[in-house]
Design an enzyme around this catalytic site. Structure first.
Site, PDB file in Angstrom:
ATOM      1  N   HIS A  11      -0.720 -11.941   4.996  1.00  0.00           N
ATOM      2  CA  HIS A  11      -1.991 -12.631   5.264  1.00  0.00           C
ATOM      3  C   HIS A  11      -2.630 -13.198   3.989  1.00  0.00           C
ATOM      4  O   HIS A  11      -3.598 -13.967   4.082  1.00  0.00           O
ATOM      5  CB  HIS A  11      -3.009 -11.682   5.909  1.00  0.00           C
ATOM      6  N   ASP A  66       4.286  -3.038  13.570  1.00  0.00           N
ATOM      7  CA  ASP A  66       3.099  -2.805  14.387  1.00  0.00           C
ATOM      8  C   ASP A  66       3.201  -3.412  15.789  1.00  0.00           C
ATOM      9  O   ASP A  66       2.246  -3.339  16.562  1.00  0.00           O
ATOM     10  CB  ASP A  66       1.817  -3.277  13.670  1.00  0.00           C
ATOM     11  N   ASP A  99       6.307  -9.007  12.120  1.00  0.00           N
ATOM     12  CA  ASP A  99       5.055  -8.255  12.215  1.00  0.00           C
ATOM     13  C   ASP A  99       4.281  -8.759  13.437  1.00  0.00           C
ATOM     14  O   ASP A  99       4.378  -9.930  13.794  1.00  0.00           O
ATOM     15  CB  ASP A  99       4.243  -8.484  10.936  1.00  0.00           C
ATOM     16  N   HIS A 159       1.307  -9.416  13.786  1.00  0.00           N
ATOM     17  CA  HIS A 159       0.293 -10.413  13.428  1.00  0.00           C
ATOM     18  C   HIS A 159       0.961 -11.657  12.836  1.00  0.00           C
ATOM     19  O   HIS A 159       1.979 -11.547  12.145  1.00  0.00           O
ATOM     20  CB  HIS A 159      -0.683  -9.835  12.401  1.00  0.00           C
TER      21      HIS A 159
HETATM   22 ZN   LIG Z   1       0.542  -6.640  11.189  1.00  0.00          ZN
END
Ligand SMILES: [Zn+2]
Length: 315
Positions: free
Chosen positions: A129, A252, A165, A167
């Site tokens: 990120h 995750d 991931d 996200h």
């Molecule tokens: Zn994540």
């Protein structure tokens, strides 16, 4: 390179030293869980030495110089919040972030030196990120983007980045948006944090077609999630011929994860490891830890993923 070269782990104890406030999901114990998972998969350690000057040179290919300086200075006054509420810092956060990059660079050295076909980097803090001039989403320096730039600086490209991931890796996508020497694939929960990653985001300029987002609705199980990874890998291989593979290995999407909202099992991560092992063929692969916030699921998922990956390396 030797097809049977061992699977290595590039880790450093300084990655413990990022200690967000108690109860924060991105906690130091994640490092132990990831290391235990890797060891149980038969991975062996490679020594990591930290050369801060070399690390900062690599960091500045991806981030404004001001980001590292601001983080170092902020840590002197820690505990504090850095750039966004998700990113609490401790006195050791800068050291940990530098160490995570050093581990990623050591992994590049190891694969280019033919010491290994595959290296796992249990990096913390994570990275995907992190933006050019700003930390966010538990991330400070974008470890995978920095490793990709290091490979390219050593004339190893094109590079494929596979981000599973849960996200979307907004920082990595932004960095390589207009580039055709790096293919960025992300499979993720959508709509979800950090907000982007729609299927219509495919890159810009000469990079058009070199970003691929495969957004999935909440609750995706092994069949849906691994099916998307398989489709993404096929698209990479149709579009480019990667000479090296980087993986933003977040766990995750596991059904036991407290944040992800998906339903992937240990077997799902094993299947992803196997698919990646087949897709990369004889090219080196470096998998860098991103998320995964159930310690027990993280330990098992890392093991499953690496066992899946190693199976294909041995065949
Ligand atoms: Zn994540």
């Amino acid at each position: 390179m030797r097809a049977t070269a061992p699977l290595l782990v590039a880790a450093h104890e300084d990655c413990w030293e990022h200690r967000p406030f108690p109860g924060h999901p991105e906690r130091p114990e994640r490092l132990r869980a990831a290391l235990e998972g890797a060891a149980s998969a038969g991975a062996t350690d490679v020594a990591v030495e930290i050369d801060e000057h070399a690390v900062l040179t690599a960091v500045e290919r991806v981030h404004d110089g001001g980001l590292a300086r601001r983080l170092r200075e902020a840590c002197a006054a820690a505990p504090a919040i850095f750039d966004c509420p998700d990113n609490p810092i401790s006195k050791g956060t800068y050291r940990a972030a530098i160490a995570a990059v050093a581990c990623s660079l050591t992994a590049v050295d190891a694969v280019l030196g033919e010491k290994a076909m595959g290296v796992f980097v249990p990096a913390r803090p994570p990275g995907h990120h992190a933006l050019r001039d700003r930390a966010m989403g538990f991330c400070f320096f974008n470890n995978v983007a920095i490793a990709a730039e290091e490979l390219l600086a050593r004339s190893v490209g094109p590079v494929a980045i596979v981000d599973f991931d849960v996200h979307h890796g907004n920082g990595t996508q932004a960095h390589f948006w207009e580039r055709d020497d790096v293919f960025y694939l992300s499979v993720h929960h959508y709509p979800f944090y950090p907000g982007g990653g729609g299927a219509d985001e495919t890159g810009g300029g000469r990079g058009r077609g070199f970003t691929r987002n495969l957004p999935l609705a909440a609750g995706a199980d092994d069949a849906i999630f691994t099916g998307a990874v398989a489709a993404g890998l096929q698209e990479i291989l149709k579009t480019t011929v990667p000479r090296a593979w980087l993986v933003s290995a977040g766990f995750d999407a596991h059904r036991e994860d407290p944040l992800g909202g998906m339903a992937v099992s240990d077997e799902g991560f094993a299947a992803i490891g196997t698919m990646l092992g087949q897709a990369r063929g004889k090219s080196p692969l470096i998998a860098v830890l991103e998320g995964g916030y159930s310690l027990e699921a993280l330990r098992r998922s890392v093991r499953a993923f690496l066992v899946g990956l190693a199976e294909t390396a041995a065949s």
